[in-house]
Design an enzyme around this catalytic site. Structure first.
Site, PDB file in Angstrom:
ATOM      1  CB  ALA A 295      -0.917  -0.013   1.220  1.00  0.00           C
ATOM      2  CE1 TYR A 296       5.319   5.472   3.115  1.00  0.00           C
ATOM      3  CE2 TYR A 296       6.978   4.265   1.877  1.00  0.00           C
ATOM      4  CZ  TYR A 296       6.596   5.396   2.589  1.00  0.00           C
ATOM      5  OH  TYR A 296       7.478   6.415   2.748  1.00  0.00           O
TER       6      TYR A 296
END
Ligand code: ZN
Length: 657
Positions: free
Chosen positions: A553-554
């Site tokens: 996600a990051y």
């Protein structure tokens, strides 16, 4: 006015200099006596020099010191004999006078003595206090002001007609005072300027100042000219930021440099700006020549900057016929603006200057209205005001201010400013002279710094209304937006795609990507109005060019922001907005890197925490400050011709190189 002398407190200040420091601070504490470095004090002391000779030394306030915070080293030790000889000269330029004052000092590394040092030397008393007290200036600046002073003080206060401060004033006092100062005298009123009191002790000189000012206040109060009241008024609720930023751009053009603008929309400022007679009242001139450098001679009423420029050019050519072209430092930009919708807007080359102009003008409003109630407000003629504005010493001051820091007059906004890289960015931009609005979801941001060039705003960046409100607050505080640092981000550690929940994915996207998009979009109209062109620094990540497992996600959010920044660079180039990205890696002094995260990442790579910290080509640790300094430089002149760039700050990464 309250006498703040406290014997127990005073006993803690030893000797003549100690006593001088104590009552100087009492005076400096009251803004209705002196404002921001205004006013000055002195004491005459017999001292034995290196050769054993007795000398009379005048310890007078040094320039650049504020009475409220003065220390013994804030006083300049000048030889009385030299000052008194100077007072006897027929003429002396003020520039030469200042050089002579410096030459008269017994300590060459002391600050430059106040330009009123000679005046202090002439006064036949040990302690001398000088203020520009509101109540005194109010009474002076009315028709018949001199008679009113006689009515209040009789022969206890000697009245000196207005002349330009500096050598001319010292010279005039040297001829007038010996005949006029009788044993009954406690002070000297300098018309259209201020008041001097004196005494053999610090306590008596201070007490006389308070007594004289109190008498003036009572005189005003007895004539219904003291209380100034304002109807309740609310600050404008509609967004003003686009108009303020456009106005700032135009004003900065007239000033020749970016300006900070501060909106004051409270009952006093709105009340005054909305008075029908404000054009007549405000266009006469300042309350004392001391204020002209901060406020200009008169405010702009309304928003017509072109009209102000025309008036200023007329004022210049009327006051300085044949002076040739106007010096660039006498710029035709107002420092005070009165607008019925906005209230008061003050401008300056820094947030501090804009704040000082604001404080001075608030006092000016009260002085004007009290004088009006007393019988009419009457400022000095334009020619006398101009003489001070055009004064070579003030010009020298402006020239020194011309060596301004790189971001002087500019405004930066930093997201995620309460800790780590964001907090370091706040420091890097402040250090370069910018005013900084720091946004953070943490309430601690409001207290990060207590200084006029910082505004901490609590803001949840995922809330569009909160973002708009934060920008509005920042622009009302500083006038616009020149530089944006997109830094806020979250990192959710240690989960593979197989275990990553949709909620977590969306949360990371919402903070790191969606909020960055909204901030960019909302900032665009403001950045477009930046006097020197807008700049955006995006704090990206090494994960953009070299993603790692366990941070889907990051990494995906940072890659998307990276692409967003590249598109912004393409779209906004024509608006003179530069957008560049930094890709830091291994910055461990941030909130993202809790000891657990650090431990887990180190374990993931099969390393000790120590080895992990310097696991790069250069074998260096990277700190928040390293990233912040580069972010600030990216917004500076070094990168003036760079946009769309991506620069690593990672000590060198083999996968990136
Ligand atoms: Zn003065």
């Amino acid at each position: 006015m309250k006498n703040l002398w406290n014997s127990a407190e005073a006993a803690g200040f030893a000797g003549d200099i100690g006593q001088r420091v104590y009552t100087s601070r009492l005076i400096g504490r009251d803004p209705s006596l002196v404002l921001h470095g205004g006013g000055n004090t002195s004491v005459k002391v017999g001292e034995r020099n290196l050769f054993g000779d007795e000398e009379q030394i005048l310890h007078v306030k040094g320039t650049g010191w504020d009475l409220a915070a003065i220390e013994p080293r804030g006083f300049s030790p000048c030889r009385m004999a030299h000052l008194l000889r100077l007072a006897g000269l027929d003429s002396l330029s003020d520039v030469r006078m200042v050089a002579e004052l410096r030459g008269s000092m017994t300590n060459a590394s002391a600050p430059t003595p106040s330009v009123e040092a000679i005046l202090h030397a002439i006064i036949p008393a040990r302690f001398v206090d000088h203020t520009h007290a509101d109540a005194i200036v109010t009474v002076m600046n009315t028709p018949g002001g001199e008679d009113r002073l006689r009515e209040i003080y009789g022969d206890r206060v000697v009245i000196v007609p207005y002349v330009m401060p500096g050598f001319k004033l010292a010279r005039l006092c040297a001829t007038l005072l010996p005949q006029k100062v009788t044993p009954r005298a406690i002070g000297v009123a300098l018309m259209s300027h201020g008041l001097i009191t004196f005494g053999e002790t610090a306590e008596s000189s201070y007490a006389r100042m308070i007594e004289c000012v109190t008498l003036a206040e009572e005189y005003l109060s007895g004539r219904g000219a003291w209380k100034v009241e304002w109807p309740a008024a609310a600050a404008p609720s509609r967004p003003l930021r686009a108009e303020l930023a456009a106005f700032r751009r135009e004003l900065s053009g007239a000033m020749g440099a970016p300006a900070i603008l501060t909106l004051h929309a409270d009952a006093q400022c709105l009340g005054f700006a909305r008075r029908a007679d404000v054009p007549a009242l405000s266009q006469q001139g300042p309350a004392t020549p001391d204020h002209v450098i901060r406020t200009k001679r008169v405010p702009l009423v309304g928003r017509d900057l072109a009209a102000f420029r025309r008036d200023y050019e007329r004022y210049f050519s009327a006051c300085a016929p044949g002076a040739g072209p106007r010096p660039a430092m006498l710029d035709p930009a107002p420092r005070v603006v009165l607008d019925p919708e906005w209230g008061l807007v003050t401008a300056g080359g820094s947030a501090r200057d804009a704040a000082i102009a604001g404080e001075i003008y608030r006092h000016t409003i009260d002085i004007i209205l009290r004088a009006t109630a007393l019988g009419g407000w009457r400022a000095l003629p334009a020619g006398d005001i101009f003489e001070v504005e055009y004064w070579d010493l003030e010009q020298a001051k402006l020239r020194r201010a011309g060596q301004a820091p790189v971001f002087a007059g500019e405004v930066a906004l930093v997201t995620g400013a309460a800790s780590g890289i964001g907090r370091a960015c706040v420091d890097s931009f402040l250090r370069r002279g910018a005013a900084v609005a720091g946004l953070d979801v943490s309430p601690g941001i409001a207290r990060l710094h207590d200084r006029p060039d910082f505004r901490g705003i609590v803001c949840d960046l995922t809330d569009e209304a909160a973002v708009a409100a934060a920008l509005e607050e920042a622009v009302r505080a500083f006038g616009g937006l020149d530089m944006l640092v997109l830094n806020a981000g979250i990192f959710v550690p240690g989960k593979g795609i197989g275990e990553l929940g949709t909620e977590t994915w969306r949360k990371v996207m919402s903070v790191n990507l969606d909020a960055s998009f909204v901030m960019l979009r909302e900032s665009h109209p403001l950045l477009r109005a930046a006097p020197r062109g807008g700049r955006v620094a995006v704090i990206g990540s090494k994960n953009v060019p070299a993603p790692g497992p366990g941070a889907a996600a990051y990494s995906a959010s940072k890659a998307a922001v990276n692409q967003l920044a590249r598109v912004a660079a393409l779209e906004w180039g024509a608006d003179r907005i530069r957008v560049n990205s930094l890709h830091p890696n291994m910055v461990f002094d941030t909130a993202l890197w809790t000891p657990e995260v650090l431990e887990s990442r180190a374990r993931h790579y099969g390393m000790s925490v120590e080895a992990y910290k310097t696991n790069n080509v250069l074998r260096v640790e990277i700190a928040s400050r390293d990233v912040a300094e580069l972010a600030a430089e990216l917004c500076g002149p070094l990168f003036a011709k760079t946009t769309g760039a991506q620069i690593p700050v990672d000590g060198g990464n083999e996968r990136v190189i």
